[in-house]
Each structure stands twice: as structure tokens, then as C-alpha cells.
Design an enzyme around this catalytic site. Structure first.
Site, PDB file in Angstrom:
ATOM      1  CG  ASP A  48      -0.731   1.833  -1.833  1.00 48.29           C
ATOM      2  OD1 ASP A  48       0.274   1.500  -2.491  1.00 48.29           O
ATOM      3  OD2 ASP A  48      -1.235   1.116  -0.952  1.00 48.29           O
ATOM      4  N   GLY A 155      -4.060  -0.988  -8.269  1.00 44.73           N
ATOM      5  CA  GLY A 155      -5.254  -0.181  -8.470  1.00 44.73           C
ATOM      6  C   GLY A 155      -6.230  -0.233  -7.320  1.00 44.73           C
ATOM      7  N   GLY A 157      -7.128  -2.209  -3.267  1.00 43.42           N
ATOM      8  CA  GLY A 157      -6.742  -3.087  -2.181  1.00 43.42           C
ATOM      9  C   GLY A 157      -7.644  -4.307  -2.116  1.00 43.42           C
ATOM     10  CG  ASP A 192       1.781  -3.442  -2.402  1.00 44.61           C
ATOM     11  OD1 ASP A 192       0.788  -3.926  -1.835  1.00 44.61           O
ATOM     12  OD2 ASP A 192       1.841  -2.252  -2.767  1.00 44.61           O
ATOM     13  N   GLY A 194      -2.045  -8.785  -1.498  1.00 41.58           N
ATOM     14  CA  GLY A 194      -2.568 -10.056  -1.007  1.00 41.58           C
ATOM     15  C   GLY A 194      -1.720 -10.727   0.047  1.00 41.58           C
TER      16      GLY A 194
END
Length: 241
Positions: A48, A155, A157, A192, A194
Site C-alpha cells: 500500500d 487511508g 488499515g 481490500d 476488513g
């Protein structure tokens, strides 16, 4: 790309790919962490990149990609959350990225950005935020290798999965399947945000085949510090026969 080519999903079950996000790894031991996820059975390293402009966080750049490239043989899956995006593509390609995905809002000319990624020898992906419509795929799907659907707002994790994205996954899967049935290129459908052992089955049933998981993986190490256990559980739960 030296591993894992796009799969059509035909046959008794769809190919499943797990892409642990190193955003949730221990950065003081990043080399060990990427080696551990590969040893544990990961299919990709999800990388990321945030610039504090497109999203309000700042993470890692090409030097880190270059540093981990010799340590793993699996592909590096770079997700660019940056604006403007085009200047960084050659840098990440040179650093060893295999797949590069970007947000359409961060590009002045989406088709040109896709071409730039491919011209630098990488697979190209388009990333759609929860509120970004699938209509972006109307004129790009036949040029893509990957569609990445965000199931959180990008934005940071550790956010919770947004259930409403499941319908978007189903619609994207239908688009990809229609393209393949018409003789077009196969495209991975990545999710991508949760993703955890208790919801990955539902996400897979909706049609995703590639799963980014950060805290779900790096927050659940085996007793020896590896990740075989959690990666096995995620793969088993995502495998729909």
C-alpha cells in the site's frame, strides 16, 4: 510477471489468491515478515502506497519495494493511493512491482495510465472506492488484468468491512464473466478492506478471487511467528466448490 497469471475461474472452483497487506506488518522486521508470509502460502505481497494527498496517510515508497523484491519470489501487488499517479509508475516498475493498481480519480487520463503500467512490464489494475461507480469499467475492463474493489474507505488499515460492497462484487464478477465468455481477457477481482476469516466465505461467494488481508494475517501469527495457520484458514474459508 514471474508467478500467478490471471485465472478465468472456469472449472469446479475458482482459483483463490491471498495477498497479505504489509501495511499491517512489523516494519522493524519487514524482511522477515514478507519471507514469513511467502513461506506460509501467500500468493502475493500487497504493497500500500499513500502520499498524504490522495489519502490522509503517508506510508512507503519504491525504496522499500526494491528492498523486499530479492527476498520473495511471489509477485508484489502495488496499490497506489497517490495523486498524481503517473510519475510513480516507472519508479515502482523499476523497483520490482509485478502488478500496479491505481484509482481513476488520481489520473488525468485513465487509459493512458493503464498503458503506462503495461508499457513498463507490469499488470494493470483499477481501484474503485466504495462510492466509486462500476461505470469506470465500461471502457477499461478489456485493458485490465485486475479490478480492486475497496471494502473500506482507503487511508488506514484495521477498518471494518462495508457489507454494501458485496453487491458491487457480484456486479463486477458478472461483468468479468461476460467478458471472458465473449472471448475477452480474464481479470482478477480483488477485494481490500476488513477481510477476515469470518467474512471471507461470503466475499468469495459474491465473486472475489483475490483477497487482501492485513491485520487479519499479521495480527494472528503462529506460535513460531509464521503465518501458515491463518493463511490456511483464510484459504479454506474462501474456497467455494
Amino acid at each position: 510477471m514471474h508467478a500467478t497469471e490471471p485465472n478465468t475461474g472456469h472449472g469446479s472452483q475458482r482459483a483463490i489468491r491471498l495477498a497479505p497487506s504489509i501495511l499491517s506488518a512489523d516494519f522493524a522486521r519487514l524482511g522477515e515478515e514478507v519471507c514469513a508470509i511467502e513461506a506460509g502460502g501467500a500468493d502475493l505481497v500487497h504493497f500500500d502506497v499513500m502520499d498524504n494527498h490522495y489519502v490522509s496517510n503517508l506510508t512507503i515508497g519504491p525504496l522499500v519495494c526494491e528492498a523486499i523484491r530479492p527476498l520473495v519470489s511471489i509477485p508484489i501487488d502495488v496499490h497506489l493511493m497517490v495523486e498524481p499517479v503517473d510519475a510513480l509508475i516507472p519508479m515502482f516498475a523499476k523497483a520490482g512491482a509485478n502488478l500496479i493498481s491505481f484509482h481513476p480519480e488520481a489520473s488525468r487520463h485513465v487509459d493512458r495510465t493503464i498503458g503506462l503500467i503495461r508499457d513498463h512490464g507490469c499488470k494493470a489494475g483499477l481501484v474503485l472506492n466504495p462510492a466509486t461507480p462500476l461505470s469506470w469499467l465500461d471502457h477499461t475492463l478489456d485493458k485490465l488484468d485486475l479490478v480492486l474493489l475497496m471494502s473500506v474507505n482507503p487511508g488506514f488499515g484495521g477498518q471494518a468491512f462495508i457489507p454494501g460492497v458485496l453487491d458491487k462484487v457480484r456486479q463486477a464478477r458478472a461483468r468479468i464473466d461476460r467478458q471472458v465468455a465473449a472471448g475477452g481477457r480474464p481479470v482478477w477481482l480483488e477485494i481490500d478492506g476488513g477481510v477476515k476469516a469470518d467474512n471471507i466465505t461470503e466475499i468469495a461467494r459474491a465473486g472475489a478471487d483475490t483477497f487482501v488481508a492485513g491485520s487479519a494475517v499479521f495480527g494472528a501469527p503462529d506460535a513460531d511467528g509464521g503465518y501458515r495457520g491463518i493463511l490456511h484458514r483464510l484459504r479454506e474459508a474462501a474456497t467455494i466448490t
